[in-house]
Design a protein around this motif. Sequence first.
Motif, PDB file in Angstrom:
ATOM      1  N   LEU A   1      52.530 -31.842  16.036  1.00  0.00           N
ATOM      2  CA  LEU A   1      51.650 -32.192  14.926  1.00  0.00           C
ATOM      3  C   LEU A   1      50.256 -31.637  15.182  1.00  0.00           C
ATOM      4  CD1 LEU A   1      52.617 -35.926  14.319  1.00  0.00           C
ATOM      5  CD2 LEU A   1      53.732 -33.847  13.475  1.00  0.00           C
ATOM      6  N   SER A   2      49.611 -31.248  14.102  1.00  0.00           N
ATOM      7  CA  SER A   2      48.225 -30.792  14.166  1.00  0.00           C
ATOM      8  C   SER A   2      47.388 -31.646  13.225  1.00  0.00           C
ATOM      9  CB  SER A   2      48.109 -29.325  13.763  1.00  0.00           C
ATOM     10  OG  SER A   2      48.832 -28.492  14.629  1.00  0.00           O
ATOM     11  N   CYS A   3      46.141 -31.808  13.570  1.00  0.00           N
ATOM     12  CA  CYS A   3      45.192 -32.526  12.726  1.00  0.00           C
ATOM     13  C   CYS A   3      43.917 -31.691  12.700  1.00  0.00           C
ATOM     14  CB  CYS A   3      44.929 -33.915  13.278  1.00  0.00           C
ATOM     15  SG  CYS A   3      43.608 -34.818  12.440  1.00  0.00           S
ATOM     16  N   ALA A   4      43.672 -31.082  11.556  1.00  0.00           N
ATOM     17  CA  ALA A   4      42.499 -30.238  11.398  1.00  0.00           C
ATOM     18  C   ALA A   4      41.372 -31.044  10.764  1.00  0.00           C
ATOM     19  CB  ALA A   4      42.839 -29.041  10.529  1.00  0.00           C
ATOM     20  N   ALA A   5      40.203 -30.920  11.348  1.00  0.00           N
ATOM     21  CA  ALA A   5      39.048 -31.678  10.878  1.00  0.00           C
ATOM     22  C   ALA A   5      38.014 -30.753  10.246  1.00  0.00           C
ATOM     23  CB  ALA A   5      38.413 -32.435  12.037  1.00  0.00           C
ATOM     24  N   SER A   6      37.398 -31.248   9.196  1.00  0.00           N
ATOM     25  CA  SER A   6      36.296 -30.524   8.588  1.00  0.00           C
ATOM     26  C   SER A   6      34.992 -30.947   9.246  1.00  0.00           C
ATOM     27  CB  SER A   6      36.238 -30.815   7.090  1.00  0.00           C
ATOM     28  OG  SER A   6      35.918 -32.178   6.882  1.00  0.00           O
ATOM     29  N   GLY A   7      33.954 -30.181   9.013  1.00  0.00           N
ATOM     30  CA  GLY A   7      32.653 -30.582   9.508  1.00  0.00           C
ATOM     31  C   GLY A   7      32.345 -30.035  10.893  1.00  0.00           C
ATOM     32  N   ARG A   8      31.065 -30.047  11.223  1.00  0.00           N
ATOM     33  CA  ARG A   8      30.613 -29.468  12.478  1.00  0.00           C
ATOM     34  C   ARG A   8      30.444 -30.501  13.568  1.00  0.00           C
ATOM     35  NH1 ARG A   8      25.378 -26.499  10.279  1.00  0.00           N
ATOM     36  NH2 ARG A   8      25.356 -28.406   9.027  1.00  0.00           N
ATOM     37  N   THR A   9      30.820 -31.752  13.280  1.00  0.00           N
ATOM     38  CA  THR A   9      30.604 -32.808  14.258  1.00  0.00           C
ATOM     39  C   THR A   9      31.884 -33.274  14.932  1.00  0.00           C
ATOM     40  OG1 THR A   9      30.781 -34.501  12.539  1.00  0.00           O
ATOM     41  CG2 THR A   9      28.583 -33.637  13.029  1.00  0.00           C
ATOM     42  N   PHE A  10      32.953 -32.510  14.779  1.00  0.00           N
ATOM     43  CA  PHE A  10      34.250 -32.917  15.311  1.00  0.00           C
ATOM     44  C   PHE A  10      34.162 -33.256  16.786  1.00  0.00           C
ATOM     45  CE2 PHE A  10      38.723 -33.164  15.771  1.00  0.00           C
ATOM     46  CZ  PHE A  10      39.077 -32.466  16.922  1.00  0.00           C
ATOM     47  N   SER A  11      33.455 -32.467  17.555  1.00  0.00           N
ATOM     48  CA  SER A  11      33.416 -32.660  19.000  1.00  0.00           C
ATOM     49  C   SER A  11      32.723 -33.957  19.402  1.00  0.00           C
ATOM     50  CB  SER A  11      32.750 -31.472  19.684  1.00  0.00           C
ATOM     51  OG  SER A  11      31.415 -31.342  19.256  1.00  0.00           O
ATOM     52  N   ARG A  12      32.052 -34.615  18.479  1.00  0.00           N
ATOM     53  CA  ARG A  12      31.404 -35.883  18.790  1.00  0.00           C
ATOM     54  C   ARG A  12      32.394 -37.048  18.782  1.00  0.00           C
ATOM     55  NH1 ARG A  12      26.020 -35.782  14.899  1.00  0.00           N
ATOM     56  NH2 ARG A  12      25.178 -33.784  15.614  1.00  0.00           N
ATOM     57  N   TYR A  13      33.542 -36.825  18.158  1.00  0.00           N
ATOM     58  CA  TYR A  13      34.437 -37.933  17.889  1.00  0.00           C
ATOM     59  C   TYR A  13      35.602 -38.021  18.867  1.00  0.00           C
ATOM     60  CZ  TYR A  13      32.161 -38.609  13.396  1.00  0.00           C
ATOM     61  OH  TYR A  13      31.242 -38.867  12.409  1.00  0.00           O
ATOM     62  N   ALA A  14      35.935 -39.257  19.196  1.00  0.00           N
ATOM     63  CA  ALA A  14      37.229 -39.523  19.792  1.00  0.00           C
ATOM     64  C   ALA A  14      38.278 -39.429  18.693  1.00  0.00           C
ATOM     65  CB  ALA A  14      37.250 -40.916  20.409  1.00  0.00           C
ATOM     66  N   MET A  15      39.467 -39.036  19.073  1.00  0.00           N
ATOM     67  CA  MET A  15      40.549 -38.891  18.109  1.00  0.00           C
ATOM     68  C   MET A  15      41.734 -39.744  18.529  1.00  0.00           C
ATOM     69  SD  MET A  15      39.293 -36.829  15.893  1.00  0.00           S
ATOM     70  CE  MET A  15      40.780 -36.502  14.945  1.00  0.00           C
ATOM     71  N   GLY A  16      42.415 -40.244  17.543  1.00  0.00           N
ATOM     72  CA  GLY A  16      43.607 -41.044  17.821  1.00  0.00           C
ATOM     73  C   GLY A  16      44.751 -40.643  16.926  1.00  0.00           C
ATOM     74  N   TRP A  17      45.949 -40.890  17.413  1.00  0.00           N
ATOM     75  CA  TRP A  17      47.163 -40.752  16.599  1.00  0.00           C
ATOM     76  C   TRP A  17      47.790 -42.140  16.459  1.00  0.00           C
ATOM     77  CZ3 TRP A  17      48.816 -36.639  13.861  1.00  0.00           C
ATOM     78  CH2 TRP A  17      48.336 -35.372  14.186  1.00  0.00           C
ATOM     79  N   PHE A  18      48.188 -42.435  15.254  1.00  0.00           N
ATOM     80  CA  PHE A  18      48.863 -43.684  14.932  1.00  0.00           C
ATOM     81  C   PHE A  18      50.119 -43.347  14.131  1.00  0.00           C
ATOM     82  CE2 PHE A  18      45.583 -46.883  15.952  1.00  0.00           C
ATOM     83  CZ  PHE A  18      44.506 -46.043  16.171  1.00  0.00           C
ATOM     84  N   ARG A  19      50.991 -44.316  13.986  1.00  0.00           N
ATOM     85  CA  ARG A  19      52.170 -44.115  13.135  1.00  0.00           C
ATOM     86  C   ARG A  19      52.536 -45.411  12.441  1.00  0.00           C
ATOM     87  NH1 ARG A  19      56.701 -43.062  17.902  1.00  0.00           N
ATOM     88  NH2 ARG A  19      56.746 -45.211  18.736  1.00  0.00           N
TER      89      ARG A  19
END
Length: 122
Positions: free
Chosen positions: A20-38
């Motif tokens: 799976l891939s999750c593409a993010a918009s915006g220039r602040t992506f690197s500031r965020y923690a990311m999670g996967w849920f189901r």
Amino acid sequence: QVQLLESGGGLVQAGGSLRLSCAASGRTFSRYAMGWFRQAPGKEREFIVTINWNGGYIYYTDSVKGRFTISRDNAKNTVYLQMNSLKPEDTAVYYCAAGLTPTDRLESYDYWGQGTQVTVSS
């Protein structure tokens, strides 16, 4: 504001793999923690894994340890979930989410994708 778009779901036989891939918009992506849920039909949304902003901290729920691998590419504004040895009980809609803290708490995430269906046949 961050917009997230998941892709890569589909139908796979038990024992198979999906990425799976999750593409993010915006220039602040690197500031965020990311999670996967189901979320499986008739069940609550559940935590799978989280990764901090630079990949230095990763936390998996027990049911996917050793089978799923999260990674991120901040240059591409994308987080990935490699899923191996899939089981029928992994069938669900998979969501990625962005938040300030890498946590298993659903309510801590501020932005969510629309989800991608993963179906594992027996």
